[in-house]
Design an enzyme around this catalytic site. Structure first.
Site, short mmCIF file in Angstrom:
data_model
loop_
_atom_site.label_atom_id
_atom_site.label_comp_id
_atom_site.label_asym_id
_atom_site.label_seq_id
_atom_site.Cartn_x
_atom_site.Cartn_y
_atom_site.Cartn_z
CB CYS A 42 16.72 -18.14 -4.30
SG CYS A 42 14.97 -17.69 -4.21
CB ALA A 111 4.39 -16.77 -15.83
#
Length: 557
Positions: A42, A111
Protein backbone atom coordinates in the site's frame (compact mmCIF):
# COMPACT_ATOMS: atom_id res chain seq x y z
CA UNK A 1 5.35 -29.66 15.57
CA UNK A 2 6.56 -28.20 12.30
CA UNK A 3 4.61 -25.27 10.84
CA UNK A 4 5.38 -24.39 7.23
CA UNK A 5 4.09 -21.10 5.82
CA UNK A 6 4.00 -20.29 2.10
CA UNK A 7 4.18 -16.51 1.73
CA UNK A 8 5.87 -13.86 3.83
CA UNK A 9 4.04 -10.57 3.47
CA UNK A 10 1.38 -9.37 5.94
CA UNK A 11 -0.49 -12.60 6.59
CA UNK A 12 2.40 -15.05 6.49
CA UNK A 13 4.64 -13.11 8.84
CA UNK A 14 1.70 -12.57 11.23
CA UNK A 15 1.20 -16.35 11.42
CA UNK A 16 4.85 -16.90 12.21
CA UNK A 17 5.05 -14.11 14.79
CA UNK A 18 1.92 -15.15 16.71
CA UNK A 19 2.82 -18.84 16.65
CA UNK A 20 6.25 -18.07 18.07
CA UNK A 21 4.82 -15.80 20.74
CA UNK A 22 2.62 -18.69 21.87
CA UNK A 23 5.31 -21.39 21.91
CA UNK A 24 9.06 -21.87 21.67
CA UNK A 25 8.70 -25.55 20.83
CA UNK A 26 7.36 -25.40 17.28
CA UNK A 27 9.66 -25.41 14.28
CA UNK A 28 8.52 -22.62 11.95
CA UNK A 29 9.60 -22.41 8.32
CA UNK A 30 8.60 -19.78 5.75
CA UNK A 31 9.00 -20.03 1.97
CA UNK A 32 8.53 -17.13 -0.41
CA UNK A 33 9.33 -16.75 -4.10
CA UNK A 34 9.99 -13.02 -3.68
CA UNK A 35 13.19 -11.35 -2.47
CA UNK A 36 11.59 -9.26 0.27
CA UNK A 37 9.35 -10.05 3.21
CA UNK A 38 6.75 -8.11 5.20
CA UNK A 39 6.71 -5.15 2.83
CA UNK A 40 4.01 -2.52 2.41
CA UNK A 41 2.31 -2.85 -0.97
CA UNK A 42 0.00 0.00 0.00
CA UNK A 43 2.96 2.33 0.41
CA UNK A 44 4.31 1.80 -3.13
CA UNK A 45 2.31 4.62 -4.83
CA UNK A 46 3.67 7.11 -2.31
CA UNK A 47 7.23 6.02 -3.04
CA UNK A 48 6.60 6.55 -6.76
CA UNK A 49 5.40 10.07 -6.04
CA UNK A 50 8.24 10.89 -3.68
CA UNK A 51 6.26 11.14 -0.44
CA UNK A 52 8.19 8.08 0.79
CA UNK A 53 11.83 8.95 0.32
CA UNK A 54 13.45 5.53 0.63
CA UNK A 55 12.24 2.16 -0.57
CA UNK A 56 13.83 0.65 2.53
CA UNK A 57 11.14 2.23 4.69
CA UNK A 58 8.58 -0.03 2.99
CA UNK A 59 10.55 -3.11 4.07
CA UNK A 60 11.23 -2.40 7.75
CA UNK A 61 11.65 -6.09 8.62
CA UNK A 62 14.24 -7.91 6.56
CA UNK A 63 14.89 -11.65 6.65
CA UNK A 64 17.82 -11.44 9.08
CA UNK A 65 15.86 -9.32 11.57
CA UNK A 66 12.80 -11.57 11.43
CA UNK A 67 14.78 -14.80 11.76
CA UNK A 68 16.69 -13.52 14.75
CA UNK A 69 13.68 -12.02 16.54
CA UNK A 70 11.36 -14.98 16.10
CA UNK A 71 13.76 -17.90 15.70
CA UNK A 72 12.26 -19.08 12.42
CA UNK A 73 13.73 -20.19 9.10
CA UNK A 74 12.87 -18.00 6.11
CA UNK A 75 13.75 -19.02 2.57
CA UNK A 76 13.22 -16.23 0.05
CA UNK A 77 13.46 -16.83 -3.70
CA UNK A 78 12.10 -20.33 -3.07
CA UNK A 79 8.91 -21.22 -4.94
CA UNK A 80 6.68 -24.02 -3.67
CA UNK A 81 5.61 -25.79 -6.86
CA UNK A 82 3.48 -28.63 -5.52
CA UNK A 83 1.63 -29.64 -2.36
CA UNK A 84 1.15 -33.32 -1.45
CA UNK A 85 -1.56 -33.21 1.27
CA UNK A 86 -1.68 -36.97 1.84
CA UNK A 87 2.07 -37.19 2.48
CA UNK A 88 2.18 -33.69 4.05
CA UNK A 89 5.08 -32.80 1.80
CA UNK A 90 6.06 -29.92 -0.48
CA UNK A 91 8.10 -29.70 -3.68
CA UNK A 92 10.17 -26.52 -3.73
CA UNK A 93 12.24 -24.81 -6.43
CA UNK A 94 15.24 -22.74 -5.40
CA UNK A 95 14.98 -19.83 -7.85
CA UNK A 96 18.62 -18.82 -7.30
CA UNK A 97 20.17 -22.22 -8.06
CA UNK A 98 17.45 -24.06 -10.01
CA UNK A 99 17.67 -26.89 -7.49
CA UNK A 100 14.50 -28.79 -6.54
CA UNK A 101 14.06 -29.94 -2.95
CA UNK A 102 11.35 -31.41 -0.77
CA UNK A 103 10.15 -30.51 2.70
CA UNK A 104 7.53 -31.87 5.09
CA UNK A 105 5.07 -30.24 7.47
CA UNK A 106 2.76 -31.00 10.35
CA UNK A 107 0.71 -27.85 9.71
CA UNK A 108 0.72 -25.93 6.44
CA UNK A 109 -0.43 -22.32 6.08
CA UNK A 110 -1.18 -20.88 2.65
CA UNK A 111 -0.43 -17.16 2.53
CA UNK A 112 0.40 -16.65 -1.14
CA UNK A 113 -1.74 -13.53 -1.35
CA UNK A 114 -3.33 -12.24 -4.53
CA UNK A 115 -2.09 -11.77 -8.05
CA UNK A 116 -2.86 -8.85 -10.34
CA UNK A 117 -5.57 -9.11 -12.95
CA UNK A 118 -3.82 -8.57 -16.27
CA UNK A 119 -6.00 -7.80 -19.31
CA UNK A 120 -5.14 -10.39 -21.97
CA UNK A 121 -4.09 -7.79 -24.50
CA UNK A 122 -1.07 -6.97 -22.32
CA UNK A 123 0.00 -10.63 -21.89
CA UNK A 124 1.65 -10.43 -25.28
CA UNK A 125 4.16 -7.79 -24.20
CA UNK A 126 6.00 -9.03 -21.09
CA UNK A 127 9.20 -7.46 -22.41
CA UNK A 128 7.70 -3.94 -22.48
CA UNK A 129 9.93 -1.73 -20.36
CA UNK A 130 7.18 0.82 -19.75
CA UNK A 131 4.47 -1.64 -18.59
CA UNK A 132 4.12 -1.84 -14.82
CA UNK A 133 2.24 -3.57 -12.04
CA UNK A 134 2.09 -2.41 -8.42
CA UNK A 135 2.51 -5.60 -6.37
CA UNK A 136 5.98 -5.82 -4.85
CA UNK A 137 9.17 -3.94 -4.05
CA UNK A 138 10.77 -4.89 -7.37
CA UNK A 139 7.81 -3.31 -9.19
CA UNK A 140 8.30 -0.13 -7.18
CA UNK A 141 12.03 0.01 -7.87
CA UNK A 142 11.56 -0.59 -11.61
CA UNK A 143 8.88 2.06 -11.96
CA UNK A 144 10.86 4.60 -9.95
CA UNK A 145 13.95 4.03 -12.07
CA UNK A 146 11.91 4.40 -15.26
CA UNK A 147 10.40 7.66 -14.01
CA UNK A 148 13.82 9.05 -13.17
CA UNK A 149 15.49 8.02 -16.42
CA UNK A 150 12.71 8.57 -18.97
CA UNK A 151 10.80 11.49 -17.43
CA UNK A 152 7.44 10.34 -18.90
CA UNK A 153 4.87 12.98 -19.86
CA UNK A 154 1.81 10.74 -20.30
CA UNK A 155 0.60 7.74 -18.32
CA UNK A 156 -2.29 5.34 -18.88
CA UNK A 157 -3.69 3.61 -15.78
CA UNK A 158 -5.88 0.56 -16.36
CA UNK A 159 -8.25 0.36 -13.41
CA UNK A 160 -10.02 2.86 -11.16
CA UNK A 161 -9.73 1.21 -7.76
CA UNK A 162 -7.52 2.07 -4.78
CA UNK A 163 -4.16 1.55 -6.46
CA UNK A 164 -5.22 3.22 -9.70
CA UNK A 165 -6.41 6.36 -7.91
CA UNK A 166 -3.36 6.50 -5.65
CA UNK A 167 -0.96 6.14 -8.58
CA UNK A 168 -2.92 8.77 -10.52
CA UNK A 169 -2.55 11.23 -7.66
CA UNK A 170 1.18 10.61 -7.33
CA UNK A 171 1.92 10.80 -11.06
CA UNK A 172 -0.06 14.02 -11.38
CA UNK A 173 2.05 15.53 -8.62
CA UNK A 174 5.04 14.61 -10.81
CA UNK A 175 3.40 16.65 -13.61
CA UNK A 176 2.52 13.58 -15.65
CA UNK A 177 -0.65 13.73 -17.76
CA UNK A 178 -2.82 10.86 -16.49
CA UNK A 179 -5.70 8.92 -18.03
CA UNK A 180 -7.61 6.27 -16.09
CA UNK A 181 -9.34 3.60 -18.17
CA UNK A 182 -12.13 1.76 -16.33
CA UNK A 183 -14.11 -1.09 -17.87
CA UNK A 184 -17.26 -0.52 -15.77
CA UNK A 185 -19.53 2.51 -15.60
CA UNK A 186 -17.93 3.92 -12.45
CA UNK A 187 -14.64 4.15 -10.61
CA UNK A 188 -14.32 2.65 -7.09
CA UNK A 189 -16.66 -0.34 -7.39
CA UNK A 190 -17.17 -0.57 -3.61
CA UNK A 191 -19.06 2.74 -3.60
CA UNK A 192 -22.56 3.44 -4.82
CA UNK A 193 -22.45 5.06 -8.22
CA UNK A 194 -23.61 8.46 -6.98
CA UNK A 195 -20.80 8.58 -4.42
CA UNK A 196 -18.23 7.33 -6.93
CA UNK A 197 -19.31 10.20 -9.18
CA UNK A 198 -18.26 12.64 -6.47
CA UNK A 199 -14.79 11.07 -6.48
CA UNK A 200 -14.70 11.27 -10.27
CA UNK A 201 -15.36 15.01 -10.05
CA UNK A 202 -12.39 15.41 -7.69
CA UNK A 203 -10.16 13.62 -10.20
CA UNK A 204 -11.46 15.67 -13.12
CA UNK A 205 -10.90 18.86 -11.13
CA UNK A 206 -7.25 17.81 -10.94
CA UNK A 207 -7.23 17.25 -14.73
CA UNK A 208 -7.18 13.44 -14.52
CA UNK A 209 -8.97 12.07 -17.59
CA UNK A 210 -11.51 9.33 -16.83
CA UNK A 211 -12.64 6.90 -19.53
CA UNK A 212 -15.52 4.76 -18.24
CA UNK A 213 -17.00 1.73 -20.01
CA UNK A 214 -13.65 1.43 -21.72
CA UNK A 215 -11.33 -1.50 -22.35
CA UNK A 216 -8.02 -1.74 -24.20
CA UNK A 217 -8.39 -3.81 -27.36
CA UNK A 218 -5.05 -3.29 -29.07
CA UNK A 219 -1.50 -2.36 -28.11
CA UNK A 220 0.89 -0.59 -30.48
CA UNK A 221 4.38 -1.74 -29.59
CA UNK A 222 7.71 -0.29 -30.67
CA UNK A 223 9.98 -3.33 -30.89
CA UNK A 224 13.19 -1.33 -31.15
CA UNK A 225 12.53 0.54 -27.90
CA UNK A 226 10.66 -2.36 -26.24
CA UNK A 227 7.91 0.06 -25.30
CA UNK A 228 4.17 0.48 -25.68
CA UNK A 229 3.66 3.71 -27.60
CA UNK A 230 -0.13 3.77 -27.76
CA UNK A 231 -3.25 1.70 -27.18
CA UNK A 232 -6.59 1.47 -28.96
CA UNK A 233 -9.74 1.13 -26.87
CA UNK A 234 -13.13 -0.44 -27.56
CA UNK A 235 -14.39 2.92 -28.84
CA UNK A 236 -11.66 2.84 -31.52
CA UNK A 237 -9.85 5.75 -29.89
CA UNK A 238 -6.06 5.64 -29.99
CA UNK A 239 -4.36 6.85 -26.83
CA UNK A 240 -0.68 7.71 -26.90
CA UNK A 241 1.24 7.03 -23.71
CA UNK A 242 4.74 6.93 -22.27
CA UNK A 243 3.90 4.32 -19.65
CA UNK A 244 1.10 1.91 -18.73
CA UNK A 245 0.23 0.92 -15.16
CA UNK A 246 -1.98 -2.12 -14.66
CA UNK A 247 -4.26 -1.59 -11.67
CA UNK A 248 -7.28 -3.62 -12.77
CA UNK A 249 -7.63 -5.37 -9.43
CA UNK A 250 -6.40 -8.63 -7.98
CA UNK A 251 -7.58 -12.20 -7.67
CA UNK A 252 -6.63 -14.93 -5.19
CA UNK A 253 -3.32 -16.58 -6.08
CA UNK A 254 -4.64 -20.14 -5.99
CA UNK A 255 -2.68 -21.82 -8.81
CA UNK A 256 -0.67 -23.87 -6.32
CA UNK A 257 -3.68 -25.63 -4.82
CA UNK A 258 -4.90 -27.18 -8.08
CA UNK A 259 -5.28 -30.91 -7.59
CA UNK A 260 -5.09 -30.74 -3.79
CA UNK A 261 -8.83 -30.92 -3.10
CA UNK A 262 -8.77 -27.61 -1.23
CA UNK A 263 -12.15 -25.97 -1.74
CA UNK A 264 -12.67 -22.50 -3.11
CA UNK A 265 -15.44 -20.26 -1.90
CA UNK A 266 -17.97 -18.09 -3.70
CA UNK A 267 -15.32 -15.49 -4.55
CA UNK A 268 -12.80 -18.07 -5.84
CA UNK A 269 -10.68 -17.46 -2.76
CA UNK A 270 -10.01 -20.40 -0.45
CA UNK A 271 -12.93 -21.26 1.81
CA UNK A 272 -11.92 -21.30 5.48
CA UNK A 273 -13.65 -21.70 8.84
CA UNK A 274 -13.45 -19.32 11.79
CA UNK A 275 -10.03 -20.78 12.70
CA UNK A 276 -8.74 -20.15 9.15
CA UNK A 277 -8.64 -23.89 8.41
CA UNK A 278 -9.50 -25.29 4.98
CA UNK A 279 -11.47 -28.47 4.26
CA UNK A 280 -8.18 -30.42 4.10
CA UNK A 281 -6.82 -31.41 7.52
CA UNK A 282 -3.67 -29.60 8.65
CA UNK A 283 -3.90 -26.94 5.92
CA UNK A 284 -4.93 -23.35 6.73
CA UNK A 285 -5.23 -20.27 4.52
CA UNK A 286 -4.88 -16.60 5.43
CA UNK A 287 -4.76 -13.17 3.87
CA UNK A 288 -5.59 -12.26 0.29
CA UNK A 289 -5.86 -15.91 -0.73
CA UNK A 290 -8.60 -16.64 1.80
CA UNK A 291 -12.29 -15.77 1.78
CA UNK A 292 -13.86 -13.88 4.66
CA UNK A 293 -17.53 -13.25 5.36
CA UNK A 294 -19.76 -10.26 5.97
CA UNK A 295 -20.53 -9.28 9.54
CA UNK A 296 -23.91 -8.04 8.34
CA UNK A 297 -25.21 -10.75 6.01
CA UNK A 298 -23.01 -13.67 7.06
CA UNK A 299 -22.32 -14.34 3.39
CA UNK A 300 -18.87 -14.81 1.81
CA UNK A 301 -16.96 -11.56 1.28
CA UNK A 302 -13.58 -11.06 -0.38
CA UNK A 303 -11.83 -7.78 0.35
CA UNK A 304 -8.04 -8.15 0.06
CA UNK A 305 -6.57 -5.65 2.51
CA UNK A 306 -3.44 -5.72 4.64
CA UNK A 307 -5.42 -5.06 7.82
CA UNK A 308 -7.56 -8.16 7.28
CA UNK A 309 -4.53 -10.21 6.25
CA UNK A 310 -2.72 -9.37 9.50
CA UNK A 311 -5.79 -10.28 11.51
CA UNK A 312 -6.23 -13.62 9.72
CA UNK A 313 -2.56 -14.44 10.18
CA UNK A 314 -2.71 -13.80 13.91
CA UNK A 315 -5.80 -16.02 14.25
CA UNK A 316 -4.17 -18.90 12.35
CA UNK A 317 -0.92 -18.64 14.31
CA UNK A 318 -2.89 -18.69 17.55
CA UNK A 319 -5.08 -21.62 16.51
CA UNK A 320 -2.13 -23.77 15.45
CA UNK A 321 -0.47 -23.31 18.82
CA UNK A 322 -3.47 -24.07 21.03
CA UNK A 323 -5.10 -20.62 21.21
CA UNK A 324 -8.78 -19.75 21.06
CA UNK A 325 -8.91 -16.83 18.61
CA UNK A 326 -11.67 -16.97 15.99
CA UNK A 327 -12.33 -14.91 12.88
CA UNK A 328 -15.45 -12.79 13.34
CA UNK A 329 -15.91 -11.57 9.77
CA UNK A 330 -15.42 -8.15 8.22
CA UNK A 331 -17.32 -5.12 6.98
CA UNK A 332 -15.01 -4.43 4.05
CA UNK A 333 -14.01 -1.05 5.49
CA UNK A 334 -11.68 0.95 3.27
CA UNK A 335 -10.27 4.45 2.84
CA UNK A 336 -8.22 6.19 0.16
CA UNK A 337 -6.79 9.66 -0.33
CA UNK A 338 -7.54 11.33 -3.65
CA UNK A 339 -5.58 14.59 -3.73
CA UNK A 340 -7.07 16.75 -0.94
CA UNK A 341 -10.08 14.47 -0.50
CA UNK A 342 -10.52 11.35 1.61
CA UNK A 343 -12.95 8.65 0.47
CA UNK A 344 -14.09 5.92 2.86
CA UNK A 345 -16.72 3.21 3.14
CA UNK A 346 -17.89 0.45 5.45
CA UNK A 347 -20.66 -2.12 5.48
CA UNK A 348 -23.27 -2.44 2.75
CA UNK A 349 -23.82 -0.04 -0.11
CA UNK A 350 -27.36 0.90 -1.07
CA UNK A 351 -27.10 -1.38 -4.10
CA UNK A 352 -25.90 -4.30 -1.99
CA UNK A 353 -28.70 -3.77 0.52
CA UNK A 354 -31.28 -3.80 -2.26
CA UNK A 355 -29.78 -7.00 -3.67
CA UNK A 356 -30.14 -8.55 -0.22
CA UNK A 357 -33.82 -7.57 -0.21
CA UNK A 358 -33.38 -5.18 2.72
CA UNK A 359 -35.72 -2.20 2.87
CA UNK A 360 -33.39 0.66 3.79
CA UNK A 361 -33.67 4.30 4.67
CA UNK A 362 -30.99 6.31 2.84
CA UNK A 363 -29.55 9.51 4.28
CA UNK A 364 -27.26 12.02 2.59
CA UNK A 365 -25.80 14.09 5.39
CA UNK A 366 -23.82 17.15 4.26
CA UNK A 367 -22.12 18.84 7.22
CA UNK A 368 -18.81 20.51 8.11
CA UNK A 369 -16.22 18.37 9.87
CA UNK A 370 -15.66 21.06 12.53
CA UNK A 371 -16.82 24.56 13.39
CA UNK A 372 -17.26 26.82 10.38
CA UNK A 373 -15.46 29.66 12.13
CA UNK A 374 -12.36 27.46 12.42
CA UNK A 375 -12.30 26.46 8.77
CA UNK A 376 -14.69 23.51 8.79
CA UNK A 377 -14.83 21.70 5.45
CA UNK A 378 -17.85 19.90 4.08
CA UNK A 379 -18.32 16.16 4.59
CA UNK A 380 -20.85 14.12 2.65
CA UNK A 381 -22.01 11.02 4.49
CA UNK A 382 -24.27 8.53 2.78
CA UNK A 383 -25.61 6.19 5.46
CA UNK A 384 -28.10 3.34 5.44
CA UNK A 385 -30.41 2.01 8.12
CA UNK A 386 -32.74 -0.98 8.10
CA UNK A 387 -36.30 0.42 8.15
CA UNK A 388 -37.53 -2.47 10.31
CA UNK A 389 -34.89 -2.55 13.02
CA UNK A 390 -33.21 0.84 12.67
CA UNK A 391 -29.83 -0.92 12.54
CA UNK A 392 -27.05 0.97 10.74
CA UNK A 393 -25.97 -1.15 7.75
CA UNK A 394 -23.40 0.90 5.88
CA UNK A 395 -21.82 4.27 5.24
CA UNK A 396 -19.76 6.06 2.61
CA UNK A 397 -17.99 9.35 3.37
CA UNK A 398 -16.25 11.90 1.17
CA UNK A 399 -14.54 15.01 2.48
CA UNK A 400 -11.32 16.87 3.08
CA UNK A 401 -10.90 16.43 6.84
CA UNK A 402 -12.24 14.11 9.51
CA UNK A 403 -13.31 11.30 7.20
CA UNK A 404 -11.11 8.67 8.87
CA UNK A 405 -12.47 9.51 12.31
CA UNK A 406 -16.10 9.24 11.23
CA UNK A 407 -15.78 6.06 9.19
CA UNK A 408 -14.05 4.32 12.10
CA UNK A 409 -16.84 5.37 14.47
CA UNK A 410 -19.44 4.07 12.03
CA UNK A 411 -17.54 0.81 11.41
CA UNK A 412 -17.38 0.24 15.16
CA UNK A 413 -21.06 1.00 15.54
CA UNK A 414 -22.03 -1.37 12.72
CA UNK A 415 -19.81 -4.11 14.17
CA UNK A 416 -21.73 -3.94 17.45
CA UNK A 417 -25.09 -3.79 15.65
CA UNK A 418 -25.87 -0.22 16.67
CA UNK A 419 -29.14 1.37 15.63
CA UNK A 420 -29.55 4.91 14.34
CA UNK A 421 -30.73 5.91 17.82
CA UNK A 422 -27.55 4.44 19.32
CA UNK A 423 -25.48 6.64 17.01
CA UNK A 424 -27.25 9.76 18.21
CA UNK A 425 -26.60 8.88 21.85
CA UNK A 426 -22.85 8.34 21.43
CA UNK A 427 -20.80 10.57 23.71
CA UNK A 428 -18.25 11.83 21.18
CA UNK A 429 -15.48 14.31 21.89
CA UNK A 430 -16.31 17.91 21.09
CA UNK A 431 -14.27 21.07 20.74
CA UNK A 432 -14.55 23.56 17.86
CA UNK A 433 -11.17 22.64 16.27
CA UNK A 434 -12.26 18.99 16.00
CA UNK A 435 -16.03 18.75 15.57
CA UNK A 436 -19.34 20.56 15.60
CA UNK A 437 -21.63 20.45 18.62
CA UNK A 438 -23.83 18.08 16.69
CA UNK A 439 -21.11 15.94 15.12
CA UNK A 440 -21.84 14.61 11.61
CA UNK A 441 -22.03 11.10 13.11
CA UNK A 442 -24.54 12.20 15.74
CA UNK A 443 -26.61 14.02 13.12
CA UNK A 444 -26.51 10.92 10.92
CA UNK A 445 -27.96 8.90 13.78
CA UNK A 446 -30.59 11.51 14.62
CA UNK A 447 -31.76 11.98 11.03
CA UNK A 448 -31.85 8.27 10.26
CA UNK A 449 -33.72 7.49 13.48
CA UNK A 450 -36.27 10.17 12.61
CA UNK A 451 -36.56 8.76 9.09
CA UNK A 452 -37.11 5.22 10.31
CA UNK A 453 -39.87 6.25 12.72
CA UNK A 454 -41.57 9.50 11.70
CA UNK A 455 -39.82 11.56 9.05
CA UNK A 456 -39.18 9.50 5.92
CA UNK A 457 -36.49 10.55 3.46
CA UNK A 458 -36.54 10.36 -0.30
CA UNK A 459 -33.56 10.22 -2.65
CA UNK A 460 -33.19 12.18 -5.90
CA UNK A 461 -33.36 8.91 -7.80
CA UNK A 462 -36.69 8.01 -6.18
CA UNK A 463 -38.23 11.41 -7.00
CA UNK A 464 -37.23 11.16 -10.65
CA UNK A 465 -38.55 7.59 -10.90
CA UNK A 466 -41.90 8.56 -9.40
CA UNK A 467 -42.19 11.53 -11.75
CA UNK A 468 -41.35 9.34 -14.74
CA UNK A 469 -44.08 6.92 -13.63
CA UNK A 470 -46.56 9.80 -13.82
CA UNK A 471 -47.23 9.95 -10.09
CA UNK A 472 -48.82 13.20 -8.96
CA UNK A 473 -46.84 14.90 -6.17
CA UNK A 474 -46.35 18.33 -4.69
CA UNK A 475 -42.75 19.40 -4.20
CA UNK A 476 -41.97 22.40 -2.00
CA UNK A 477 -38.76 24.39 -2.19
CA UNK A 478 -38.27 26.10 1.19
CA UNK A 479 -35.17 28.14 0.28
CA UNK A 480 -34.83 31.77 -0.71
CA UNK A 481 -36.25 33.07 -3.98
CA UNK A 482 -32.75 33.66 -5.31
CA UNK A 483 -31.71 30.07 -4.61
CA UNK A 484 -34.94 28.73 -6.13
CA UNK A 485 -34.48 30.71 -9.34
CA UNK A 486 -30.88 29.55 -9.68
CA UNK A 487 -31.73 25.82 -9.59
CA UNK A 488 -34.59 23.73 -8.31
CA UNK A 489 -36.13 20.28 -8.34
CA UNK A 490 -38.26 19.68 -11.41
CA UNK A 491 -41.89 20.53 -10.71
CA UNK A 492 -41.20 22.30 -7.41
CA UNK A 493 -43.14 25.28 -6.12
CA UNK A 494 -41.45 27.94 -4.02
CA UNK A 495 -42.72 28.45 -0.47
CA UNK A 496 -40.02 29.69 1.95
CA UNK A 497 -40.11 28.03 5.35
CA UNK A 498 -41.14 31.29 7.07
CA UNK A 499 -44.26 31.46 4.87
CA UNK A 500 -45.21 27.78 4.93
CA UNK A 501 -47.74 27.92 7.77
CA UNK A 502 -49.74 30.73 6.18
CA UNK A 503 -49.61 29.22 2.68
CA UNK A 504 -50.17 25.55 3.45
CA UNK A 505 -53.90 25.91 2.72
CA UNK A 506 -52.94 26.11 -0.96
CA UNK A 507 -51.54 22.57 -0.73
CA UNK A 508 -53.38 19.24 -0.85
CA UNK A 509 -52.74 17.29 2.39
CA UNK A 510 -53.74 14.05 0.67
CA UNK A 511 -51.08 14.23 -2.03
CA UNK A 512 -47.58 12.80 -1.54
CA UNK A 513 -45.50 15.83 -0.59
CA UNK A 514 -41.77 16.42 -0.75
CA UNK A 515 -40.01 19.23 1.06
CA UNK A 516 -36.45 20.31 0.48
CA UNK A 517 -33.87 22.98 1.10
CA UNK A 518 -30.24 23.23 0.06
CA UNK A 519 -28.84 20.32 2.14
CA UNK A 520 -31.71 18.92 4.21
CA UNK A 521 -32.14 20.65 7.57
CA UNK A 522 -34.71 23.29 6.61
CA UNK A 523 -36.51 20.70 4.50
CA UNK A 524 -36.89 18.58 7.61
CA UNK A 525 -38.33 21.54 9.51
CA UNK A 526 -40.91 22.02 6.73
CA UNK A 527 -41.69 18.31 6.82
CA UNK A 528 -42.47 18.56 10.55
CA UNK A 529 -44.77 21.54 10.03
CA UNK A 530 -46.81 19.74 7.38
CA UNK A 531 -46.99 16.50 9.35
CA UNK A 532 -48.16 18.36 12.43
CA UNK A 533 -50.90 19.96 10.35
CA UNK A 534 -52.42 16.75 9.04
CA UNK A 535 -50.46 16.09 5.85
CA UNK A 536 -50.30 12.33 5.45
CA UNK A 537 -47.34 11.37 3.24
CA UNK A 538 -44.50 13.84 3.57
CA UNK A 539 -40.87 13.20 2.60
CA UNK A 540 -37.74 15.27 3.03
CA UNK A 541 -35.33 15.23 0.07
CA UNK A 542 -32.16 13.70 1.48
CA UNK A 543 -29.17 15.94 0.86
CA UNK A 544 -31.46 18.67 -0.47
CA UNK A 545 -31.16 20.46 -3.78
CA UNK A 546 -27.37 20.18 -3.72
CA UNK A 547 -27.61 16.39 -3.79
CA UNK A 548 -30.40 16.48 -6.39
CA UNK A 549 -28.46 18.68 -8.82
CA UNK A 550 -25.39 16.46 -8.48
CA UNK A 551 -27.53 13.41 -9.25
CA UNK A 552 -28.89 15.13 -12.37
CA UNK A 553 -25.31 15.77 -13.44
CA UNK A 554 -24.52 12.07 -12.92
CA UNK A 555 -27.40 10.72 -15.00
CA UNK A 556 -26.79 13.27 -17.74
CA UNK A 557 -23.02 12.74 -17.81
Amino acid sequence: MKIVIIGSVAAGTSVAAKARRNTEEAEIVVYDQDKDISYSVCGIPYYIGGEVESLDTLTPRNVTWFQKRYNIDIFTEHRVVKIHPEQKKLDILNLKTGETLQDSYDELVLAMGAKPVIPKVFDLYPEATNLFQVRNIQDAARMSQFMEEKQPKKALIVGGGFIGLEIAEQLKQKEVEVTIVQRSNQIMKHLDKDMAFRVQKVLEREEIQIALNTTIEKVNFATKENQIVSVVDNHHEERETDMVILAAGVEPNTNLIEGTGIKLGHSNAISVDEHMQTNIPHISAVGDIAESYSLITGKPLYRPLGSTANKMGRIAGDTLTGGSLKHRGILGTGIVRVFDTAVAYTGLTEQEALEEGIDVEVLYNIKPDKADYLGGKELTIKALADKKSGRILGAQIIGVNGVDKRIDILATAITFKATAADLFHLDLAYAPPFATTKDPVLYTGMALDNAVHNNPLITPEAIIQRQENGEKMQIIDTRSKQQFEKSAVKGAIHIPLAELREKMNSLDPNLPTITYCNKGVTGNAAQNILQNNGFGEVYNLSGGNKNYQLYLELIND
